[in-house]
Design a protein around this motif. Structure first.
Motif, mmCIF file in Angstrom:
data_model
loop_
_atom_site.group_PDB
_atom_site.id
_atom_site.type_symbol
_atom_site.label_atom_id
_atom_site.label_comp_id
_atom_site.label_asym_id
_atom_site.label_seq_id
_atom_site.Cartn_x
_atom_site.Cartn_y
_atom_site.Cartn_z
ATOM 1 N N SER A 91 -6.503 0.935 2.997
ATOM 2 C CA SER A 91 -5.079 0.588 3.011
ATOM 3 C C SER A 91 -4.210 1.833 3.104
ATOM 4 O O SER A 91 -3.136 1.806 3.693
ATOM 5 C CB SER A 91 -4.732 -0.214 1.754
ATOM 6 O OG SER A 91 -4.913 0.570 0.609
ATOM 7 N N ILE A 92 -4.700 2.957 2.539
ATOM 8 C CA ILE A 92 -3.914 4.192 2.608
ATOM 9 C C ILE A 92 -3.896 4.726 4.042
ATOM 10 O O ILE A 92 -2.869 5.157 4.546
ATOM 11 C CB ILE A 92 -4.514 5.262 1.658
ATOM 12 C CG1 ILE A 92 -4.454 4.789 0.207
ATOM 13 C CG2 ILE A 92 -3.811 6.590 1.828
ATOM 14 C CD1 ILE A 92 -3.054 4.714 -0.342
ATOM 15 N N THR A 117 3.197 3.908 -6.786
ATOM 16 C CA THR A 117 2.161 2.976 -7.226
ATOM 17 C C THR A 117 2.471 2.398 -8.598
ATOM 18 O O THR A 117 1.824 1.457 -9.030
ATOM 19 C CB THR A 117 0.806 3.696 -7.284
ATOM 20 O OG1 THR A 117 1.015 4.980 -7.871
ATOM 21 C CG2 THR A 117 0.228 3.885 -5.909
ATOM 22 N N ALA A 162 -1.588 2.523 5.989
ATOM 23 C CA ALA A 162 -0.197 2.789 5.660
ATOM 24 C C ALA A 162 0.304 3.985 6.440
ATOM 25 O O ALA A 162 1.393 3.951 7.023
ATOM 26 C CB ALA A 162 -0.063 3.041 4.159
ATOM 27 N N ASN A 164 0.822 -1.219 0.000
ATOM 28 C CA ASN A 164 0.000 0.000 0.000
ATOM 29 C C ASN A 164 0.848 1.256 0.000
ATOM 30 O O ASN A 164 0.771 2.060 0.921
ATOM 31 C CB ASN A 164 -0.961 -0.002 1.185
ATOM 32 C CG ASN A 164 -0.239 -0.166 2.513
ATOM 33 O OD1 ASN A 164 0.976 -0.366 2.539
ATOM 34 N ND2 ASN A 164 -0.953 -0.072 3.601
ATOM 35 N N PRO A 165 1.663 1.442 -1.047
ATOM 36 C CA PRO A 165 2.408 2.705 -1.103
ATOM 37 C C PRO A 165 1.438 3.881 -1.211
ATOM 38 O O PRO A 165 0.339 3.728 -1.741
ATOM 39 C CB PRO A 165 3.246 2.573 -2.374
ATOM 40 C CG PRO A 165 2.548 1.564 -3.196
ATOM 41 C CD PRO A 165 1.866 0.638 -2.246
ATOM 42 N N PHE A 166 1.874 5.043 -0.695
ATOM 43 C CA PHE A 166 1.058 6.242 -0.883
ATOM 44 C C PHE A 166 1.069 6.603 -2.355
ATOM 45 O O PHE A 166 2.065 6.361 -3.035
ATOM 46 C CB PHE A 166 1.647 7.418 -0.098
ATOM 47 C CG PHE A 166 1.725 7.195 1.376
ATOM 48 C CD1 PHE A 166 0.618 6.774 2.091
ATOM 49 C CD2 PHE A 166 2.907 7.412 2.060
ATOM 50 C CE1 PHE A 166 0.688 6.578 3.452
ATOM 51 C CE2 PHE A 166 2.984 7.216 3.429
ATOM 52 C CZ PHE A 166 1.874 6.796 4.127
ATOM 53 N N PRO A 167 -0.003 7.192 -2.854
ATOM 54 C CA PRO A 167 0.022 7.644 -4.267
ATOM 55 C C PRO A 167 0.878 8.886 -4.424
ATOM 56 O O PRO A 167 0.420 9.923 -4.866
ATOM 57 C CB PRO A 167 -1.461 7.898 -4.576
ATOM 58 C CG PRO A 167 -2.121 8.072 -3.267
ATOM 59 C CD PRO A 167 -1.305 7.378 -2.232
ATOM 60 N N ARG A 200 -6.660 10.182 -8.837
ATOM 61 C CA ARG A 200 -5.453 9.354 -8.809
ATOM 62 C C ARG A 200 -5.832 7.903 -8.624
ATOM 63 O O ARG A 200 -6.736 7.576 -7.889
ATOM 64 C CB ARG A 200 -4.525 9.806 -7.693
ATOM 65 C CG ARG A 200 -3.649 10.940 -8.172
ATOM 66 C CD ARG A 200 -2.547 11.177 -7.207
ATOM 67 N NE ARG A 200 -3.001 12.048 -6.144
ATOM 68 C CZ ARG A 200 -2.174 12.640 -5.298
ATOM 69 N NH1 ARG A 200 -0.880 12.433 -5.393
ATOM 70 N NH2 ARG A 200 -2.637 13.416 -4.358
#
Lengths: 272, 429
Positions: free
Chosen positions: B312-313, A167, B316, A115-118, B427
């Motif tokens: 999930s964000i 992402t 995170a 779940n990387p940040f965008p 996004r």
């Protein structure tokens, strides 16, 4: 059917130390409730410093729930309630004086789905140090980013595109990016919730390699569905079943010579 | 174990399944036809609406002008008296150059004087007042003709109609045609439609006051409802404890969004005008009233956008030690922003077209000057349409359609902007 013998009387699972090891996290009779349903029953376990501990067990056995207690991620779920004590270096993490934000900086987490940040790769890593005020100068951030990405063994793959979105990486790269992001805030413990379940075998192998390297410096707790994986990476393994901790042993002993019948049934593939 | 009797048949299950599949396909095709039919019907209605509006409205986008050489007679106009003076007589005199015979009796002269718009004298006056040295000179001016002649020129008055049932008699038609012969009649693009305020005379009436009034009202509406709506939504969605009170609030907000707008108008009349004594017909009050309607829309859109941000964000961010506040403002809100923006613009577009609450606070008054501040009395686009649609003069028929087209084009631009912004900032993760 497997009989449930151990849940009525809590047992303290300590698992013999491999070397002279120090206890990092120690839990005592931890109960977790989701509303009225009890998800975890009286779990007492000692997790050792600079070692890898794996939690295994069939789906819904509570291993992820228990893992998320260790950095109070369950706080964010309104209906979840945690009882019992969890000590990190001897301090109760559910003590009102403990700030969950500070705790999570010490106990980092890697999730099942990458779940990387965008945001850009760089910003993904720099985010944690920035909010914690670990650095102020651009060059310091650059150093932290490079160090973290090198630690997570992904530096060579991304060093030329740090400004591109995280992402856009492949699944395995994303997961290593998430590991790097967790490492950037200098945690002592790293919780990994099925970190390889969304990855292909090659990416999995890379993450496992990384775990083996990281245990020199970090206390690692990993939840996995994959018993081979537990066998490969973990020093100790805990087997959960229906909210109970059934058995906790060194990995070799648990797989070769399990004490409990349920454990043997599970690892030999008879259920789960 | 034996196969259950129901599954035992000579041909096997596949035959039954095949029959069923045919039926299923039929109902799917039926649904498809129904859907296509519904969409076609909607498009047909839209096309009819636009066609009828354009066919009556396009004539209001052009205007018939009369070019006149006017001798600014010092006997009628003197520098000391400006801006007063006999400008109507001056214009009448200019027309008499072409039709000397009409000067013989008073009634004919007056009729001839009615050929240019009533506003022609003011156009001339403003010109002379701006440069008094031109008194005694001959000035060339271009003025709108009055509505009946405008209609005649646009073919809205049929020359074949018997004279007594026609709005311009044969003599007037002859004058007009003579002027046209001379090349003094011109059809120009009608900028006055948006640059002039409302007027009693259709040929002079424009939307300037309504446009500015709508602008002020929307600005006030935005300034109130955007921050309040987003703030309320963030609190309710992210911070408020989930209990009976928050459930009650949620139900009430949803209900508020469904309250007929006229009710908000009555509320505004009682509270803003009655208790607070705020000015009648003011865009400020209009905007406040509209914000009562827009706020629930923004709250609902914002909450939906916040909910759509994947957990999930949040996890995170929490996982690296962000506080709740940092998670919301650093991650969730930026990701939700395109959705919030879209909801806001659509809410404002709705407010732009809202008529009923504005009628109740007096924004349908006849006001011939554009508002300089949000506190001045003014109309708004939909109420201006309402006023014009109610006016008896024939010239307002096409103006009404034209005003509707202007309103619709603003709505299309706003909705287009919403779609553009959403696509631009959305996004993927």
């Amino acid at each position: 059917m497997v009989t449930d013998s151990s849940s009525t009387q809590p047992i303290r699972e300590t698992a013999r130390p491999v070397h002279q090891e120090r206890t990092k996290i120690s839990t005592h009779e931890v109960d977790v409730f989701y509303g009225a349903a009890q998800a975890i029953r009286k779990v007492s376990i000692d997790l050792y410093e600079k070692a890898v501990t794996a939690f295994i067990g069939p789906s819904g056995c509570g291993k992820s729930t228990f893992l998320r207690c260790l950095n109070r991620m369950n706080d964010t779920i309104d209906v979840a309630r945690v009882e019992g004590t969890i000590l990190l270096d001897g301090q109760d993490i559910y003590d009102p004086k403990v700030d969950p934000v500070q705790l999570r900086a010490r106990v980092g987490m890697v999730f099942q789905k990458p779940n990387p940040f965008p945001k850009s790769i760089y910003d993904n890593i720099a985010y944690g140090p920035r909010i914690h005020g670990l650095a102020t100068r651009k060059s310091d951030f650059d150093d932290i980013v490079e160090w973290s990405l090198r630690k997570a063994a992904i530096w060579d793959e991304v060093k030329d595109r740090l400004d591109q979105p995280g992402t856009g990486l492949s699944g395995g790269q994303q997961q290593r990016l998430c590991i790097a992001r967790a490492l950037a805030v200098q945690p002592e413990v790293l919780l990994m919730d099925e970190p390889c379940s969304a990855l292909d075998p090659i990416a999995t192998a890379k993450v496992e390699e990384l775990i083996a390297e990281m245990k020199m410096e970090y206390t690692i707790v990993i939840v996995t569905h994959n018993m081979q994986q537990a066998g490969r990476v973990a020093d100790r393994t805990a087997f959960f079943y229906l909210g109970d901790l059934i058995e906790y042993e060194t990995t070799a002993k648990l797989f070769m010579n399990p004490r409990e019948e349920q454990t043997e049934a599970y690892i030999s593939g008879r259920f789960g | 174990m034996d196969l259950p009797p129901v599954l035992r048949s000579e041909k096997g299950a596949i035959e039954t399944i095949r029959k069923g599949v045919r039926k299923r396909n039929r109902s799917q095709i039926f649904l498809q036809i129904l859907g296509i039919g519904a969409i076609s019907f909607a498009f047909l209605m839209l096309a009819i609406l636009l066609l009828s509006l354009t066919s009556t409205g396009y004539k209001a986008f052009v205007q018939t002008y009369l070019t006149l050489d006017v001798y600014v007679d010092p006997a009628e106009v003197s520098e000391e008296q400006l801006p007063r003076g006999g400008f109507d007589d001056v214009i009448e005199a200019a027309l008499l150059q072409y039709f000397p015979e009409a000067g013989e009796d008073r009634a004919t002269r007056r009729a001839l004087g009615g050929l240019p718009s009533n506003g022609a004298q003011f156009i001339l006056r403003d010109k002379v007042a701006a440069d008094p040295s031109r008194i005694g000179e001959t000035i060339r001016i271009s003025v709108p003709v009055s509505d009946p002649y405008d209609q005649l020129n646009k073919g809205l008055i049929d020359r074949e109609t018997p004279e007594q049932r026609r709005r311009v008699d044969n003599r007037e038609v002859a004058w007009f045609d003579a002027l046209k012969e001379e090349g003094l009649i011109r059809t120009k693009l009608n900028w006055g439609l948006i640059t002039r305020p409302d007027s009693r005379f259709p040929e002079l009436a424009g939307l300037k006051g309504a446009l500015i009034g709508s602008f002020w009202a929307l600005l006030v509406c935005f300034v109130i409802s955007f921050p309040l709506g987003i703030g309320a939504a963030i609190y309710l969605e992210e911070f408020a404890p989930k209990n009976r009170v928050s459930d009650l609030i949620e139900v009430n907000i949803n209900n508020l969004a469904a309250v007929p707008s006229v009710v908000f108008g009555l509320l505004a009349l009682a509270v803003f005008l009655g208790w607070f004594g705020m000015p009648r017909s003011a865009p400020l009050v209009g905007g406040m009233t509209l914000s009562l309607m827009t706020m629930p829309t923004i709250i609902i859109a914002t909450r939906a956008a916040l909910k759509a941000v994947p957990p999930s964000i949040r996890e995170a961010a929490l996982g690296v030690g962000a506080s709740k506040h940092q998670v919301v403002f650093g991650h969730v809100l930026p990701l939700a922003f395109p959705g919030i923006l879209t909801g806001t613009i659509i809410g404002l577009a709705q407010a732009l077209g809202e008529t009923a609450p504005l009628l109740l606070i007096g924004m349908n008054a006849f006001i011939t000057s554009a508002p300089a501040t949000p506190l001045d009395a003014s109309t708004a686009l939909p109420t201006q349409i309402f006023i014009w649609a109610d006016s008896p003069e024939r010239g307002f028929v096409s103006r009404t359609s034209a005003a509707i087209l202007v309103l619709l084009s603003f709505l299309i631009v706003m909705n287009g902007l919403a779609i553009f912004l959403r696509n631009k900032f959305e996004r993927k993760w």
